[in-house]
Design a protein around this motif. Structure first.
Motif, mmCIF file in Angstrom:
data_model
loop_
_atom_site.group_PDB
_atom_site.id
_atom_site.type_symbol
_atom_site.label_atom_id
_atom_site.label_comp_id
_atom_site.label_asym_id
_atom_site.label_seq_id
_atom_site.Cartn_x
_atom_site.Cartn_y
_atom_site.Cartn_z
ATOM 1 N N PHE A 371 32.106 40.253 52.100
ATOM 2 C CA PHE A 371 32.391 40.551 53.497
ATOM 3 C C PHE A 371 31.945 41.980 53.804
ATOM 4 C CE2 PHE A 371 35.545 37.134 52.853
ATOM 5 C CZ PHE A 371 35.179 36.318 53.918
ATOM 6 N N ALA A 372 31.521 42.195 55.037
ATOM 7 C CA ALA A 372 31.038 43.519 55.449
ATOM 8 C C ALA A 372 32.118 44.580 55.280
ATOM 9 C CB ALA A 372 30.564 43.466 56.896
ATOM 10 N N THR A 373 33.395 44.154 55.388
ATOM 11 C CA THR A 373 34.502 45.108 55.294
ATOM 12 C C THR A 373 34.937 45.382 53.860
ATOM 13 O OG1 THR A 373 36.060 43.272 55.580
ATOM 14 C CG2 THR A 373 35.398 44.462 57.572
ATOM 15 N N ALA A 374 34.325 44.729 52.878
ATOM 16 C CA ALA A 374 34.750 44.876 51.480
ATOM 17 C C ALA A 374 34.503 46.290 50.977
ATOM 18 C CB ALA A 374 34.020 43.874 50.596
ATOM 19 N N GLY A 375 35.558 46.890 50.408
ATOM 20 C CA GLY A 375 35.435 48.212 49.810
ATOM 21 C C GLY A 375 35.107 48.122 48.331
ATOM 22 N N LEU A 376 35.095 49.281 47.669
ATOM 23 C CA LEU A 376 34.713 49.320 46.264
ATOM 24 C C LEU A 376 35.617 48.453 45.399
ATOM 25 C CD1 LEU A 376 33.020 50.484 43.952
ATOM 26 C CD2 LEU A 376 34.608 52.437 43.881
ATOM 27 N N GLY A 377 36.937 48.507 45.633
ATOM 28 C CA GLY A 377 37.859 47.722 44.809
ATOM 29 C C GLY A 377 37.607 46.234 44.909
ATOM 30 N N ALA A 378 37.397 45.751 46.142
ATOM 31 C CA ALA A 378 37.126 44.323 46.334
ATOM 32 C C ALA A 378 35.803 43.928 45.689
ATOM 33 C CB ALA A 378 37.111 43.992 47.817
ATOM 34 N N LEU A 379 34.829 44.819 45.736
ATOM 35 C CA LEU A 379 33.528 44.531 45.112
ATOM 36 C C LEU A 379 33.662 44.476 43.596
ATOM 37 C CD1 LEU A 379 31.301 46.842 47.339
ATOM 38 C CD2 LEU A 379 31.384 44.334 47.396
ATOM 39 N N GLN A 380 34.430 45.399 43.028
ATOM 40 C CA GLN A 380 34.658 45.368 41.577
ATOM 41 C C GLN A 380 35.347 44.067 41.164
ATOM 42 O OE1 GLN A 380 36.939 48.976 41.219
ATOM 43 N NE2 GLN A 380 35.173 50.191 40.529
ATOM 44 N N LEU A 381 36.324 43.644 41.971
ATOM 45 C CA LEU A 381 37.018 42.395 41.674
ATOM 46 C C LEU A 381 36.052 41.214 41.725
ATOM 47 C CD1 LEU A 381 39.572 40.740 41.149
ATOM 48 C CD2 LEU A 381 40.010 40.766 43.619
ATOM 49 N N ALA A 382 35.186 41.181 42.727
ATOM 50 C CA ALA A 382 34.207 40.090 42.828
ATOM 51 C C ALA A 382 33.272 40.072 41.628
ATOM 52 C CB ALA A 382 33.419 40.233 44.126
ATOM 53 N N LEU A 383 32.873 41.243 41.158
ATOM 54 C CA LEU A 383 32.000 41.305 39.979
ATOM 55 C C LEU A 383 32.743 40.848 38.734
ATOM 56 C CD1 LEU A 383 29.184 42.077 38.955
ATOM 57 C CD2 LEU A 383 30.076 44.389 38.518
ATOM 58 N N PHE A 384 34.008 41.219 38.618
ATOM 59 C CA PHE A 384 34.843 40.732 37.510
ATOM 60 C C PHE A 384 34.897 39.207 37.511
ATOM 61 C CE2 PHE A 384 39.115 38.921 36.999
ATOM 62 C CZ PHE A 384 39.285 39.036 35.626
ATOM 63 N N GLU A 385 35.112 38.635 38.695
ATOM 64 C CA GLU A 385 35.220 37.176 38.796
ATOM 65 C C GLU A 385 33.928 36.481 38.380
ATOM 66 O OE1 GLU A 385 38.531 37.033 42.428
ATOM 67 O OE2 GLU A 385 36.391 36.854 42.865
ATOM 68 N N GLU A 386 32.798 37.109 38.617
ATOM 69 C CA GLU A 386 31.516 36.504 38.272
ATOM 70 C C GLU A 386 31.113 36.732 36.821
ATOM 71 O OE1 GLU A 386 29.835 34.491 40.204
ATOM 72 O OE2 GLU A 386 31.365 34.738 41.759
ATOM 73 N N THR A 387 31.575 37.816 36.199
ATOM 74 C CA THR A 387 31.061 38.178 34.869
ATOM 75 C C THR A 387 32.067 38.065 33.734
ATOM 76 O OG1 THR A 387 31.636 40.516 35.209
ATOM 77 C CG2 THR A 387 29.426 39.799 35.899
#
Length: 513
Positions: A371-387
């Motif tokens: 999402f355009a509003t996603a901050g660093l923490g949300a992005l790190q979480l998304a990367l965790f979920e994928e990797t």
């Protein structure tokens, strides 16, 4: 008039015309109705097959004969074979036993039951429910058996059971016709008996730790307590839109505000999202809340709940899941989101994991558009979920979730941007979610406003603003910790079931054609 189910297994597969078999059985029922004895309800069994096996199974033939033990049992006839013109063996199955299959052999003879009952028995079909009185003995092969003196047909089965060697072969049919699956499969019966044992263990453990079991609404005016898409319904009398519960959290915390320091609920939740081997739109969780504790206490306590449930329902906390060991007896591992990425997806630098643009580029490689509003923490979480998430086989707590994806969790006092929150993972899937609760009414109101903004920006799972919950917090919520444990996913692990539908008695499926 006996149908094909009463015959021994043929050497070659025989195609059975089910409609013809049902017609034969209906004719038998018509004959029984004409005698005025169909579907009696005056037989009261006094014994269970598994209990008889436990108590008398080890006795010798001579010991049993000397005791002359009369028993009365009832259940479904699963097997039948003749033993000459005036005798027959049958197998009766009842609901007893967890390790045992709840079956006992019957020996029916003309000299004990009389010719009329013997003739009636020859008209019975597999699947019929019988009431039996007789004397226990052991056959020459040492099988515990009831020598029948009285035999009654309690319920006529109109549909033939599946072939006893193959049961229900189609997995979807097993889910759709669970009643037949339970009749035919001891593994299925064992799974759901284990589920009940686990739930009994959880309730006992919670009660022994001074938690009070409560019930909260399933129909909500505002869906809350989780980030999920709700089912929507309409209440006619009140003429208002309502939502099926996605989580009981906000109601349970209202109870803590009201003075119940420790509460829990075994709750059915409903989320209008996808289905998969790990997801069912209707599922069971156990949520609990305790005043004057934090998320570190919660992790210790959650570990104890899960370990005890496994021991009480499975016999050990060391499980085997899909051929691989899962040890719940050891202390559970604890990692941060970034720590988990470093351990299970090495190769990223610390600088990269704190670079929002880099993570966005990396996520696009996995087909994820944040999402355009996603901050660093949300992005790190998304990367965790994928990797990393799928690699968390051993029990692992992932801790310190970002504020922006944890709208109900208390912010850390020492690290900006994170909360005192954890999620528990096993075999690559989330099992539990908990945190120190946010009890600052003003902070909670601001978090809700941020969720509303996210919903306006297109996030369908973002939360609504709950004014009444804010009002409750304004009266004062003591420092509190809360956790939800996914019962269905936990039971998948305890019973070694690959699909969530295997541990839900009546899972949701597409309509039959």
């Amino acid at each position: 008039m006996s149908d094909i189910n009463n015959n021994a297994a043929p050497a070659e597969e025989v195609v059975v015309d089910e409609h013809s078999v049902i017609a034969v059985r209906r004719a038998k029922l018509d004959a029984i109705r004409a005698k005025g004895v169909a579907f009696p309800n005056d037989f009261r069994p006094q014994h269970k097959a598994a209990e008889l096996a436990d108590k008398y199974g080890a006795m010798s033939r001579e010991e049993l004969e000397a005791l002359n033990i009369e028993v009365s049992v009832a259940g479904r006839m699963m097997l039948s074979r003749p033993a000459g013109k005036k005798a027959a063996f049958a197998t009766l199955q009842d609901a007893s036993g967890i390790k045992a299959d709840g079956r006992i052999q019957l020996y029916v003879t003309t000299d004990k039951t009389g010719e009329a009952e013997m003739e009636a028995f020859h008209q019975y079909d597999l699947g019929d429910i019988l009431g039996v009185v007789g004397v226990l003995f052991k056959t020459k092969t040492d099988e515990l058996t009831v020598k029948v003196t009285t035999l009654r047909l309690l319920t006529k089965s109109l549909r033939p059971l599946p072939d006893k060697f193959h049961g229900l072969a189609n997995q979807e049919t097993k889910y759709r016709q669970r009643y037949v699956d339970l009749i035919m499969s001891e593994d299925t019966r064992r799974t759901f008996k284990a589920r009940t044992a686990a739930m009994n263990s959880i309730r006992t453990f919670m009660n022994s730790n001074d938690f009070m079991e409560v019930e909260t609404p399933m129909l909500h005016v505002i869906p809350g307590g989780a980030a999920a898409k709700p089912f929507i319904t309409h209440h006619n009398a009140l003429d208002m839109q309502m939502y099926l519960r996605i989580a009981p959290e906000l109601y349970l915390k209202r109870l803590v505000v009201g003075g119940f320091d420790r509460v829990f609920e075994v709750n059915r939740n409903f989320r209008n999202e996808g289905v998969s081997p790990r997801h069912n739109p209707e599922f069971t969780m156990m949520e609990f809340y305790a005043a004057y504790v934090d998320y570190k206490w919660l992790m210790d306590f959650t570990e104890q709940v899960i370990r005890k449930a496994a021991e009480d329902s499975h016999g050990t906390a060391v499980l085997t899941y899909q051929g691989r060991e899962l040890d719940l007896s050891k202390p559970f591992q604890r990692l941060t989101i970034v720590g988990a990425i470093n351990k299970y997806a090495p190769g990223y630098t610390d600088e990269q994991l704190h670079d929002a643009e880099f993570i966005k580029t990396e996520l696009r490689k996995f087909g994820v558009k944040p999402f355009a509003t996603a901050g660093l923490g949300a992005l790190q979480l998304a990367l965790f979920e994928e990797t990393a998430e799928a690699q968390l086989w051993d029990p692992t707590y992932i801790v310190d979730y970002p504020v922006e994806v944890s709208p109900l969790a208390r912010a850390s006092d020492t690290v900006a941007g994170i909360t005192e929150r954890f999620e528990l993972f096993m075999t690559g899937r989330e099992i539990a979610n908990g945190f120190s609760e946010l009890n600052d009414a003003e902070d909670q109101a601001a978090r809700f406003q941020a969720q509303v903004a996210a919903k306006d920006a297109g996030d369908e799972e973002a939360m609504y603003y709950d004014a009444d919950y804010i009002r409750a917090l304004e009266y004062g919520l003591p420092p509190t910790g809360g956790c939800g444990i996914g019962i269905d996913r936990l039971m998948m692990l305890i019973t070694d079931s690959p699909n969530i539908r295997d541990v839900i008695l009546f899972p949701h499926l597409r309509r039959e054609d």
